[in-house]
Design an enzyme around this catalytic site. Sequence first.
Site, short mmCIF file in Angstrom:
data_model
loop_
_atom_site.label_atom_id
_atom_site.label_comp_id
_atom_site.label_asym_id
_atom_site.label_seq_id
_atom_site.Cartn_x
_atom_site.Cartn_y
_atom_site.Cartn_z
N ASP A 137 -7.90 14.34 -6.45
CA ASP A 137 -7.85 14.23 -5.35
C ASP A 137 -8.93 14.63 -4.43
O ASP A 137 -9.43 15.71 -4.84
CB ASP A 137 -6.83 13.52 -4.98
N HIS A 164 -4.14 12.30 1.42
CA HIS A 164 -4.65 11.94 1.29
C HIS A 164 -3.71 11.44 -0.40
O HIS A 164 -2.61 10.92 -0.87
CB HIS A 164 -5.91 11.03 1.00
N SER A 352 -6.19 2.93 -3.15
CA SER A 352 -4.88 4.67 -3.88
C SER A 352 -3.64 3.91 -4.07
O SER A 352 -3.14 5.52 -4.27
CB SER A 352 -5.83 5.74 -1.74
#
Length: 736
Positions: A137, A164, A352
């Site tokens: 990521d 994230h 995502s």
Amino acid sequence: MDRNIPLSLPTCKRIFLTLTLLTSVLTFGQNREQALQIQGEYNVSKIHSFTSELKKDFTTSRTKVLSMAKSNGWKISETLENGNFVELQDVGPDGSPIYYSTFSDNVSQVSRASSLYSNGSLHLDLTGEGMQVGVWDGGVALATHQEFDTRANVGDATNDISAHATMVMGTLIASGVKEKAKGVAYKAKATTNDWSRDKIEVSEAAANGLLLSNHSYGIKSDRVPEWYFGSYIKVSQDWDKIMFNAPYYLMVSAAGNSQRMGDNKAPIYGKSSDGFDLMLGFAASKNGVTVAAADTRINTDGSLVSATVANYSNFGPMDDSRIKPDIAGGGNNIYAANSSSATSYDTSSGTSMATPGITGSMLLLQEYYERLNESFMKAATLKGIVLHTADDVDAPGPDFKMGWGIMNSKRAAELITNKDYTSIISEEILNEGDTYSIIVKADGNNTLIASISWTDPAADYVNRGLLNDITPALVNDLDIRILKDGKEFLPWKLSAANATDAAAKGDNSVDPFERVEIANAFGEYIILVTNKGNFKEKSQNFSIIVSGIKTTDCMIAVPTGVSLEEATEDAVNITWDAQTDALFEVQYREVGIGDWTTEYHYETTDSLKGLVNGKSYEVRLRTFCSENVVSAYSPIIEFTFQGTETHLEEVFVLEELSVIEPLKLSIYPNPAVEQISINGSVSQNAMFSIVNTMGVTIKTGEANQKKIDVANLSTGLYILTVQDLVGVKATKFYKS
């Protein structure tokens, strides 16, 4: 290689004898022994050679990227207003800067893996414990978050903690300190890495036995020219090569969230605002799984009510008409761990968030398959099962918005359970110019579906600037057909030039997965797998998956008619009623003492040996219709061994209590909707169990209340068993 294999009883028996049915010790997860088992099938020198190439390319590319960024005033990285993190990763052959971007808007929910948990509808007790998954990521997850225990490992020497990455990791493996933040594979271990050296690190990890990795990021779509969209480019080729070199490894990537951005001004189909032709980079690889996000309504029994593609999720097609994205998962309003602190959480939406839901579900399927078969599936098999069992959406067949539909973890697990009973899952090899064929018998109730899936070699050709290049990326073109009475049934296919048209049936020469469906199938069919020749390495591994069939006439029924026959000084013969195609398990021991002695027979007799005069023994039996499809045990029966004078005492041994009036079992209503009620009297100690047609016990409890909740059961036939003081009684009921 012409493989004509009718699935007759002798074939089924050979299957039983070559599998691991007779072992009671199962291993779970990815330990060193399992990693070595995977590595044993790899050409490790080829993987190391390609990894060395990637390292050289990375060093050269990084120097070039930094130099061009300085000359052109490009930003190396930035956080956008919507919270997405972007970073300059490469420069394309035309000099375009390639930025990676996380794919997240704000809010979400995960896939239907809950059916695989201990309290799920299948009661499989899958958790991901012992399993390993990789997460790459835009930075690393906060490994010290309370949701990760000690199961999150940081693979990179970096201090770049990413919100994230933490949310993605949470969606995968969070333990559920806060229940609604619980991850899909909530006891699995994960290694978190930033994306800067993703190909190198994944190649090395795959060589060491990594099965799955999650990539909830991709190329930022407003910073590349139009010819990149839908193209098979160098990064697509590199990832395909990694997966081909390590055929147990599967990459799972997000489709992206730019459906409404109008970034592709010259799509291969429609207008820019329509959202088609947005696949980029590794999301465009042939062998990986690319995940779309969907808005879904799902019943408590796991059945899909409705689904539409999320209004941000990228559409395909690939320019060569390949089906991308492959699958869709829930992507809206996911509540997950956040990196602000070890106890912080947030909600997010986007592909995502849909992607780790799919990755985690597939990790649980690998755990389940290994539990039953003592080996993991190859990536092509896992991918094939997921696409084979997906919930179709809208028109029959795949589409360029959600691929093969919404992932159905429950149906995938049932397919694995029913292997060699009502389904086929087989890893095969096809030599150039040869034919593989099997004969199957439709079950007469379900759609006959046959699929093939393979990890294709990386294409030699990559696009270097041609807009909407339709050159196929497929290298080894396998074909599946089903034949009956002179009629040929063909697989699904799509056309990039007609992207909104419903899927057609015909010769598919672009996808490394093909699926044929026959509704209302009846009788015998021939399934053929052929190829158009010119294999890159003279042969191609592939996986075949078939459902809606009968491989045996065996019925999942508890053995009946048990009796003792001829006895000797230290043994006694036991017999029971015959059943077509069944394998029987016989267990016996001294009453309540020690482990069971277990034996297996296709015949309906067994000799219980090593018995001691004057001692009491207990016996129970059950029926196997395949390695994993098994009935409940018969009621335990007891006898006292008296040498040649031994006889069977007609007593069910359940508890050391006095005998009462035998239980008469009947229930109402039948069919049932919300609950069933037991007619007649039961004791305070009575217990019930509900067993499905696969022999899996899915619900247990106390029967003395005489009312049993069945609202969460899937529609179908079940067996209710009540164990009381005098024995066990059973009856069938239908849940509507």
